[in-house]
Design a protein around this motif. Sequence first.
Motif, short mmCIF file in Angstrom:
data_model
loop_
_atom_site.label_atom_id
_atom_site.label_comp_id
_atom_site.label_asym_id
_atom_site.label_seq_id
_atom_site.Cartn_x
_atom_site.Cartn_y
_atom_site.Cartn_z
N ALA A 90 0.81 -1.22 0.00
CA ALA A 90 0.00 0.00 0.00
C ALA A 90 0.84 1.27 0.00
O ALA A 90 0.53 2.23 -0.71
CB ALA A 90 -0.93 -0.01 1.22
N GLN A 91 1.91 1.30 0.78
CA GLN A 91 2.73 2.51 0.84
C GLN A 91 3.38 2.82 -0.50
O GLN A 91 3.40 3.97 -0.94
CB GLN A 91 3.82 2.34 1.91
CG GLN A 91 3.31 2.42 3.34
CD GLN A 91 4.45 2.27 4.33
OE1 GLN A 91 5.20 1.30 4.27
NE2 GLN A 91 4.58 3.19 5.24
N ALA A 92 3.94 1.79 -1.12
CA ALA A 92 4.59 2.01 -2.42
C ALA A 92 3.59 2.41 -3.49
O ALA A 92 3.87 3.26 -4.34
CB ALA A 92 5.35 0.75 -2.84
N VAL A 93 2.40 1.81 -3.44
CA VAL A 93 1.36 2.17 -4.41
C VAL A 93 0.94 3.62 -4.23
O VAL A 93 0.78 4.36 -5.21
CB VAL A 93 0.16 1.21 -4.29
CG1 VAL A 93 -1.01 1.70 -5.15
CG2 VAL A 93 0.56 -0.20 -4.71
N ARG A 94 0.74 4.04 -2.98
CA ARG A 94 0.37 5.44 -2.74
C ARG A 94 1.45 6.40 -3.24
O ARG A 94 1.16 7.43 -3.85
CB ARG A 94 0.10 5.66 -1.24
CG ARG A 94 -1.18 5.03 -0.73
CD ARG A 94 -1.57 5.58 0.63
NE ARG A 94 -0.59 5.27 1.67
CZ ARG A 94 -0.65 4.20 2.47
NH1 ARG A 94 -1.62 3.32 2.32
NH2 ARG A 94 0.27 4.02 3.40
N ALA A 95 2.71 6.05 -2.97
CA ALA A 95 3.82 6.91 -3.42
C ALA A 95 3.87 6.98 -4.94
O ALA A 95 4.08 8.05 -5.52
CB ALA A 95 5.14 6.38 -2.87
N ALA A 96 3.65 5.84 -5.60
CA ALA A 96 3.68 5.82 -7.06
C ALA A 96 2.51 6.59 -7.65
O ALA A 96 2.66 7.35 -8.60
CB ALA A 96 3.69 4.37 -7.55
N ALA A 97 1.33 6.39 -7.09
CA ALA A 97 0.13 7.04 -7.63
C ALA A 97 0.22 8.56 -7.51
O ALA A 97 -0.27 9.29 -8.38
CB ALA A 97 -1.11 6.53 -6.90
N SER A 98 0.84 9.05 -6.44
CA SER A 98 0.93 10.50 -6.25
C SER A 98 2.14 11.10 -6.95
O SER A 98 2.15 12.29 -7.28
CB SER A 98 0.99 10.84 -4.76
OG SER A 98 2.14 10.27 -4.16
N GLY A 99 3.17 10.28 -7.21
CA GLY A 99 4.41 10.82 -7.77
C GLY A 99 4.67 10.47 -9.21
O GLY A 99 5.66 10.93 -9.79
N ALA A 100 3.83 9.61 -9.79
CA ALA A 100 4.06 9.19 -11.18
C ALA A 100 2.74 9.14 -11.92
O ALA A 100 2.35 8.11 -12.48
CB ALA A 100 4.75 7.82 -11.21
N SER A 101 2.07 10.27 -11.96
CA SER A 101 0.72 10.32 -12.54
C SER A 101 0.69 10.06 -14.04
O SER A 101 -0.34 9.69 -14.59
CB SER A 101 0.06 11.67 -12.24
OG SER A 101 0.85 12.72 -12.78
N SER A 102 1.82 10.21 -14.71
CA SER A 102 1.84 9.98 -16.16
C SER A 102 2.47 8.63 -16.52
O SER A 102 2.60 8.31 -17.71
CB SER A 102 2.61 11.11 -16.86
OG SER A 102 3.95 11.16 -16.40
N THR A 103 2.86 7.86 -15.52
CA THR A 103 3.46 6.54 -15.75
C THR A 103 2.46 5.45 -15.40
O THR A 103 1.86 5.49 -14.33
CB THR A 103 4.73 6.36 -14.89
OG1 THR A 103 5.68 7.38 -15.21
CG2 THR A 103 5.37 4.99 -15.11
N PRO A 104 2.25 4.48 -16.26
CA PRO A 104 1.36 3.36 -15.91
C PRO A 104 1.89 2.61 -14.68
O PRO A 104 3.10 2.37 -14.56
CB PRO A 104 1.39 2.47 -17.15
CG PRO A 104 1.84 3.35 -18.26
CD PRO A 104 2.77 4.34 -17.65
N ILE A 105 0.98 2.28 -13.77
CA ILE A 105 1.37 1.62 -12.52
C ILE A 105 0.64 0.28 -12.42
O ILE A 105 -0.58 0.22 -12.59
CB ILE A 105 1.01 2.49 -11.30
CG1 ILE A 105 1.81 3.80 -11.34
CG2 ILE A 105 1.27 1.75 -9.99
CD1 ILE A 105 1.26 4.87 -10.41
N VAL A 106 1.41 -0.76 -12.14
CA VAL A 106 0.84 -2.05 -11.79
C VAL A 106 0.96 -2.19 -10.28
O VAL A 106 2.06 -2.38 -9.76
CB VAL A 106 1.55 -3.22 -12.51
CG1 VAL A 106 0.99 -4.56 -12.03
CG2 VAL A 106 1.37 -3.10 -14.02
N ALA A 107 -0.16 -2.05 -9.61
CA ALA A 107 -0.17 -2.14 -8.15
C ALA A 107 -0.17 -3.60 -7.72
O ALA A 107 -0.95 -4.41 -8.23
CB ALA A 107 -1.39 -1.42 -7.59
N PHE A 108 0.71 -3.92 -6.80
CA PHE A 108 0.73 -5.24 -6.17
C PHE A 108 0.36 -4.98 -4.72
O PHE A 108 1.20 -4.94 -3.83
CB PHE A 108 2.15 -5.83 -6.29
CG PHE A 108 2.27 -7.27 -5.92
CD1 PHE A 108 1.95 -7.72 -4.66
CD2 PHE A 108 2.73 -8.19 -6.84
CE1 PHE A 108 2.08 -9.05 -4.31
CE2 PHE A 108 2.87 -9.53 -6.52
CZ PHE A 108 2.54 -9.96 -5.24
#
Length: 317
Positions: A90-108
């Motif tokens: 969850a922490q890494a996903v939140r950091a990615a979602a807020s800091g990489a809005s233009s990069t596709p994210i695969v949340a685990f």
Amino acid sequence: MLLIAMVGAGYFPELLRAQPAKGKIGYLHPVTINPNHITFSVLAGEWRRLGYVEGETVLTRSGEGDPQRLPELVRDLTGKGVGVLIAVGAQAVRAAASGASSTPIVAFDLETDPIQAGLIRSVARPGGNVTGLFLDTPVLAAKWIQLMREMVPALDRVAFAWQPSAGRSQLDVALRVAENLGVETTVLEFSVNDDFPSLLSAIAGLKRTGIIQLSGPGITPVAEKFVAAATQINLPTLSFLGEAARRGFLMSYGPNQRDYFPRAVQLADRILGGEKASELPVERPSKFEFIVNLRTARALNLVVPPTLLVGADEVIE
């Protein structure tokens, strides 16, 4: 036609190997990128199968247990040109979602309700830059409680072992499910660096308590220490991870890790191949495994009901 036949017959083995990678995958874990860690090892096997190479087309980063580092690591990975980011927990996903809005994210992320958290619009069509692996927690929580009650008929209450860093989503769902089932609960807050004997002694006492460990990154490396402390004071344990039962937990019930975890890499590969995260449905597990550790049962003086033994996918003698 001759060339096709020769390839099929194995005359050109180099053509049968994984095709060259289509871009770069970033991998972010809040605790560890140790090659022996179950999540890393399973995902690494899949990205190697698909032709990705660590250090070249897979860039791996770890917060080493410090969540404050995660935003910086997200910036580092996106700055190095990753085309998709696999974020674990969850922490890494939140950091990615807020800091990489233009990069596709695969949340685990096996802890969060992605719709409630605003990460996706729907399971079938996420609608933004996030897709990935998320669990159906209500169904799992009911199963965990059922198994604990069956294993320990004299059970008085369930203690949910919960890492605050994972967020409250999974905990709140589990508490609601327990309340609906008429089960008394308590919450055991912990981190992977805690003194487990001291922590668990707080819930030992007159009430027969079973510990259900909620999911969170970094649990597997400390599973043996956790269960040793619990067994010492006669506390039965259940985890969602099969690897935890293999390391001493009394039981585990959850996704088959070797079937489910590689799908994160498969989603990343599809995104690098041109598909959109917004249109790739969230992956739910399709195979579950139930493991019983008889060694731990004997240490707890528990007689495992035959129905549980018959229903187990694996019994550790």
